[in-house]
Scaffold this motif. Structure first.
Motif, PDB file in Angstrom:
ATOM      1  N   CYS B  57       0.850  -1.195   0.000  1.00 60.00           N
ATOM      2  CA  CYS B  57       0.000   0.000   0.000  1.00 60.00           C
ATOM      3  C   CYS B  57       0.887   1.248   0.000  1.00 60.00           C
ATOM      4  N   CYS B  60       0.198   3.140   3.595  1.00 60.54           N
ATOM      5  CA  CYS B  60       0.520   2.620   4.927  1.00 60.54           C
ATOM      6  C   CYS B  60       1.558   1.502   4.931  1.00 60.54           C
ATOM      7  N   ASN B  62       0.982  -1.659   4.176  1.00 64.27           N
ATOM      8  CA  ASN B  62       0.325  -2.967   4.258  1.00 64.27           C
ATOM      9  C   ASN B  62       0.440  -3.680   2.909  1.00 64.27           C
ATOM     10  N   CYS B  69      -4.529   0.143   0.131  1.00 68.17           N
ATOM     11  CA  CYS B  69      -5.117  -1.093   0.667  1.00 68.17           C
ATOM     12  C   CYS B  69      -6.549  -0.891   1.163  1.00 68.17           C
ATOM     13  N   CYS B  72      -6.945   1.373   4.250  1.00 68.19           N
ATOM     14  CA  CYS B  72      -6.770   2.802   3.982  1.00 68.19           C
ATOM     15  C   CYS B  72      -7.943   3.396   3.204  1.00 68.19           C
TER      16      CYS B  72
HETATM   17 ZN   LIG Z   1      -2.915   1.046   3.421  1.00 65.39          ZN
END
Ligand SMILES: [Zn+2]
Ligand SMILES: [Zn+2]
Lengths: 197, 197
Positions: B57, B60, B62, B69, B72
């Motif tokens: 992502c 973030c 992830n 993601c 988010c």
């Molecule tokens: Zn994210």
């Protein structure tokens, strides 16, 4: 789980491999995603190929990518010696030691009263045929030194009595030990000192 | 090795996974070949998909299959709470506990003088940006209870002082322990009793 469906599915399938649980499967998948070009893509590609091509040798039970495996088709390996093992992993362990130059016969397990595994569930009838048809002088019973392994060795020895010289791996294989756990030197020593049954 | 080139290549790649060595890789490959339709083919297919789609992502860190993601992009998760973790595996551990309803920020490691990891090697500048731009009231520093984890937490606390309420997970995380090893109950208890720094 915040990961998407395909990543979850990959974790779930990886967790079904022997030696991996859910936690190590998650670690493995994160590692794969981070090493996408070095590891994940090549692994996915070779897995597709193996899924499409891998099969058991119709003659000996070894795993390969042809109906009859490389060892069974190699004339060099037709030296009159046949080594009987329980499992393909045992065949691989023997090959790593480099001490044996003949052919193999993979039983696919051992006789087991408890698990109701009889001679017809293994490749024992095919073994008897091969000894006759491939000009085998010596059958080396390289089964694990477990109770089921030794029961199976005795059963096979009865079936083959008078048809070939029967030998087993020498003392040196630890009691209760499994071939695939041994180092190459132990296998080599046990093979060189093999004795008549 | 008597196996053919592709099977050898598969074993070699599997042995590079964390938690698997050469022996367990050989076992895993034999298992895969035996369970071709149940395991090998589905695994090869989903691995191809993940190799083609998995990405980090951009917001973030992830892992998912889109540039931003699911967490988010979910408006439900925009509750003013941001949980900072070292690794995606820690984010997954938090999600399994189900206790946290906000968003995450994955640093991708910890500050480490020994390994020469500085703030610019982690996602710390992006974290400072996010606190300002996403209306974050509380930043929960859920770093591992290791020396590097706590050093990193203090560094981040300095950077964010006066910009958001800073908390850390409560005592309950064992000293020297890593989040991904904890059971869900321990994580839930530590999260509920989180304290101001
Ligand atoms: Zn994210
Ligand atoms: Zn064969």
């Amino acid at each position: 789980m915040s990961s998407t469906r395909d990543i979850d599915a990959l974790i779930e399938l990886m967790a079904k491999l022997p030696g991996l649980g859910p936690r190590s499967a998650r670690r493995a998948v994160l590692h794969l995603i981070r090493k996408r070009s070095l590891l994940l893509t090549p692994l996915a590609d070779v897995m597709q190929i193996v899924a499409a091509t891998a099969r058991e040798c119709l003659n000996c039970g070894n795993v390969g990518t042809t109906d009859i495996c490389d060892i069974c088709t190699s004339e060099k390996r037709a030296n009159g010696e046949l080594c009987v093992v329980e499992d393909v992993a045992d065949l691989w362990a023997m090959e790593r030691s480099g001490v044996f130059k003949g052919r193999y016969h993979v039983l696919g397990g051992t006789l087991s009263a408890l698990d109701a595994v009889g001679p017809e569930d293994l490749r024992i009838p095919r073994l008897v045929d091969r000894v006759a048809s491939e000009g085998i002088d010596e059958v080396i019973l390289a089964l694990n030194a477990t109770i089921d392994g030794q029961t199976t060795a005795h059963y096979i020895a009865d079936q083959l009595e008078g048809r070939a010289r029967l030998t087993s791996l020498a003392q040196g294989v630890p009691i209760g030990g499994e071939l695939d756990y041994l180092d190459d030197g132990t296998i080599t020593a046990a093979m060189r000192a093999r004795k008549a049954l």
